[in-house]
Design a protein around this motif. Structure first.
Motif, PDB file in Angstrom:
ATOM      1  N   ALA A   1     -22.378  35.873 -22.178  1.00 58.78           N
ATOM      2  CA  ALA A   1     -21.075  35.202 -22.088  1.00 58.78           C
ATOM      3  C   ALA A   1     -20.264  35.748 -20.918  1.00 58.78           C
ATOM      4  CB  ALA A   1     -20.313  35.380 -23.401  1.00 58.78           C
ATOM      5  N   MET A   2     -20.315  37.063 -20.680  1.00 55.16           N
ATOM      6  CA  MET A   2     -19.607  37.662 -19.537  1.00 55.16           C
ATOM      7  C   MET A   2     -20.096  37.040 -18.233  1.00 55.16           C
ATOM      8  SD  MET A   2     -19.662  41.753 -20.286  1.00 55.16           S
ATOM      9  CE  MET A   2     -19.318  42.396 -21.912  1.00 55.16           C
ATOM     10  N   CYS A   3     -21.415  36.890 -18.129  1.00 51.24           N
ATOM     11  CA  CYS A   3     -21.989  36.329 -16.901  1.00 51.24           C
ATOM     12  C   CYS A   3     -21.539  34.888 -16.709  1.00 51.24           C
ATOM     13  CB  CYS A   3     -23.504  36.395 -16.946  1.00 51.24           C
ATOM     14  SG  CYS A   3     -24.131  38.077 -16.898  1.00 51.24           S
ATOM     15  N   ARG A   4     -21.607  34.106 -17.795  1.00 50.07           N
ATOM     16  CA  ARG A   4     -21.289  32.679 -17.684  1.00 50.07           C
ATOM     17  C   ARG A   4     -19.810  32.432 -17.446  1.00 50.07           C
ATOM     18  NH1 ARG A   4     -24.986  29.182 -18.711  1.00 50.07           N
ATOM     19  NH2 ARG A   4     -27.008  30.030 -19.237  1.00 50.07           N
ATOM     20  N   GLN A   5     -18.974  33.256 -18.076  1.00 54.38           N
ATOM     21  CA  GLN A   5     -17.540  33.006 -17.983  1.00 54.38           C
ATOM     22  C   GLN A   5     -16.894  33.598 -16.740  1.00 54.38           C
ATOM     23  OE1 GLN A   5     -15.253  33.849 -21.567  1.00 54.38           O
ATOM     24  NE2 GLN A   5     -16.981  33.274 -22.846  1.00 54.38           N
ATOM     25  N   LEU A   6     -17.463  34.675 -16.245  1.00 57.78           N
ATOM     26  CA  LEU A   6     -16.780  35.342 -15.132  1.00 57.78           C
ATOM     27  C   LEU A   6     -17.679  35.702 -13.948  1.00 57.78           C
ATOM     28  CD1 LEU A   6     -13.946  36.616 -14.345  1.00 57.78           C
ATOM     29  CD2 LEU A   6     -14.973  38.780 -15.018  1.00 57.78           C
ATOM     30  N   LEU A   7     -18.824  36.279 -14.238  1.00 59.07           N
ATOM     31  CA  LEU A   7     -19.539  36.954 -13.144  1.00 59.07           C
ATOM     32  C   LEU A   7     -20.333  36.014 -12.251  1.00 59.07           C
ATOM     33  CD1 LEU A   7     -20.710  40.056 -15.195  1.00 59.07           C
ATOM     34  CD2 LEU A   7     -18.684  39.820 -13.786  1.00 59.07           C
ATOM     35  N   ALA A   8     -20.857  34.949 -12.829  1.00 51.69           N
ATOM     36  CA  ALA A   8     -21.646  34.025 -12.016  1.00 51.69           C
ATOM     37  C   ALA A   8     -21.081  32.619 -12.147  1.00 51.69           C
ATOM     38  CB  ALA A   8     -23.100  34.048 -12.474  1.00 51.69           C
ATOM     39  N   ASN A   9     -21.160  31.876 -11.084  1.00 58.27           N
ATOM     40  CA  ASN A   9     -20.831  30.451 -11.118  1.00 58.27           C
ATOM     41  C   ASN A   9     -22.152  29.728 -11.339  1.00 58.27           C
ATOM     42  OD1 ASN A   9     -20.312  27.825 -10.613  1.00 58.27           O
ATOM     43  ND2 ASN A   9     -19.315  28.140  -8.648  1.00 58.27           N
ATOM     44  N   THR A  10     -22.395  29.340 -12.591  1.00 56.15           N
ATOM     45  CA  THR A  10     -23.729  28.833 -12.929  1.00 56.15           C
ATOM     46  C   THR A  10     -24.035  27.463 -12.329  1.00 56.15           C
ATOM     47  OG1 THR A  10     -22.854  28.048 -15.021  1.00 56.15           O
ATOM     48  CG2 THR A  10     -23.963  30.175 -15.043  1.00 56.15           C
ATOM     49  N   VAL A  11     -23.049  26.853 -11.700  1.00 55.47           N
ATOM     50  CA  VAL A  11     -23.331  25.609 -10.992  1.00 55.47           C
ATOM     51  C   VAL A  11     -24.213  25.886  -9.769  1.00 55.47           C
ATOM     52  CG1 VAL A  11     -22.319  23.658  -9.756  1.00 55.47           C
ATOM     53  CG2 VAL A  11     -21.173  24.563 -11.773  1.00 55.47           C
ATOM     54  N   ILE A  12     -23.892  26.964  -9.071  1.00 56.13           N
ATOM     55  CA  ILE A  12     -24.633  27.253  -7.829  1.00 56.13           C
ATOM     56  C   ILE A  12     -25.365  28.585  -7.849  1.00 56.13           C
ATOM     57  CG2 ILE A  12     -23.152  25.851  -6.326  1.00 56.13           C
ATOM     58  CD1 ILE A  12     -21.739  28.486  -5.528  1.00 56.13           C
ATOM     59  N   GLU A  13     -25.171  29.371  -8.909  1.00 60.14           N
ATOM     60  CA  GLU A  13     -25.775  30.710  -8.907  1.00 60.14           C
ATOM     61  C   GLU A  13     -26.629  30.953 -10.150  1.00 60.14           C
ATOM     62  OE1 GLU A  13     -22.322  33.294  -6.566  1.00 60.14           O
ATOM     63  OE2 GLU A  13     -22.097  32.897  -8.689  1.00 60.14           O
ATOM     64  N   ASN A  14     -27.670  31.719  -9.957  1.00 61.75           N
ATOM     65  CA  ASN A  14     -28.456  32.237 -11.074  1.00 61.75           C
ATOM     66  C   ASN A  14     -28.054  33.687 -11.313  1.00 61.75           C
ATOM     67  OD1 ASN A  14     -30.097  29.958 -11.468  1.00 61.75           O
ATOM     68  ND2 ASN A  14     -31.437  30.576  -9.788  1.00 61.75           N
ATOM     69  N   TYR A  15     -28.284  34.153 -12.524  1.00 61.54           N
ATOM     70  CA  TYR A  15     -28.054  35.579 -12.750  1.00 61.54           C
ATOM     71  C   TYR A  15     -29.189  36.155 -13.574  1.00 61.54           C
ATOM     72  CZ  TYR A  15     -26.365  34.136 -17.349  1.00 61.54           C
ATOM     73  OH  TYR A  15     -26.272  33.585 -18.599  1.00 61.54           O
ATOM     74  N   ARG A  16     -29.367  37.448 -13.409  1.00 61.82           N
ATOM     75  CA  ARG A  16     -30.417  38.151 -14.127  1.00 61.82           C
ATOM     76  C   ARG A  16     -29.834  39.491 -14.560  1.00 61.82           C
ATOM     77  NH1 ARG A  16     -34.482  41.468 -12.399  1.00 61.82           N
ATOM     78  NH2 ARG A  16     -33.903  41.213 -10.220  1.00 61.82           N
ATOM     79  N   VAL A  17     -30.012  39.811 -15.826  1.00 58.49           N
ATOM     80  CA  VAL A  17     -29.448  41.054 -16.356  1.00 58.49           C
ATOM     81  C   VAL A  17     -30.570  42.072 -16.519  1.00 58.49           C
ATOM     82  CG1 VAL A  17     -28.235  42.128 -18.284  1.00 58.49           C
ATOM     83  CG2 VAL A  17     -27.647  39.801 -17.581  1.00 58.49           C
TER      84      VAL A  17
END
Lengths: 76, 76
Positions: free
Chosen positions: A57-73
Motif C-alpha cells: 500500500a505504501m508503494c501504491r499510494q506514495l512511492l511509485a506512480n503505478t501508471v508509469i512505474e514498476n516497483y519491487r520490494v
C-alpha cells in the motif's frame, strides 16, 4: 526491518534522464553503452513485522506512480 | 551486459526527499516508519566484456558524486 524498494520506469516510457546519461557517457569517451534508464531506490526502515500488504500500500499510494512505474520490494 | 548501479547518499548526508517520504507515510497513516533515504538506481546496458575499471570510471566521472554519494555496481 530494512526494506529496499526499487522503482523503475515501465518499458516503453520515455526516460530523458537516461538518454542524457547515455549521451554524456558517449561524450566522455565510453563506447558501447547501449542504453541507460534511471529509477529510484528507496530505503525504508519500518517496524518489525510490518505486513506485506501495508508495504504494498505504501508503494501504491506514495512511492511509485503505478501508471508509469514498476516497483519491487526487497527485504534486507 | 546489463549493469545495475545503486547510488545512495553517504550516511550523515541530509536527505530532505527521504524526510518528506517519512512524513508523508506517517500522514497517510502508516505507523512505524523510522527512516527513509532515497537514492538512484541506474540500469546500464554496456558492451559485453566492458572492464570493471571502465565501469568504475563511469560511476566516478558521471553517475555518482563521490563526495556525498556511495555507489555499488551489480551485474545482472
Amino acid at each position: 526491518m530494512k526494506l529496499r524498494i526499487h522503482v523503475t520506469l515501465k518499458p516503453g516510457v520515455l526516460d530523458p534522464q537516461g538518454k542524457a546519461i547515455e549521451h554524456a557517457l558517449a561524450g566522455l569517451g565510453f563506447a558501447g553503452v547501449n542504453g541507460a534508464r534511471v529509477g529510484k531506490l528507496i530505503e525504508l526502515d519500518v517496524a518489525e513485522g510490518t505486513a506485506d500488504a501495508d508495504i504494498d500500500a505504501m508503494c501504491r499510494q506514495l512511492l511509485a506512480n503505478t501508471v508509469i512505474e514498476n516497483y519491487r520490494v526487497e527485504k534486507a
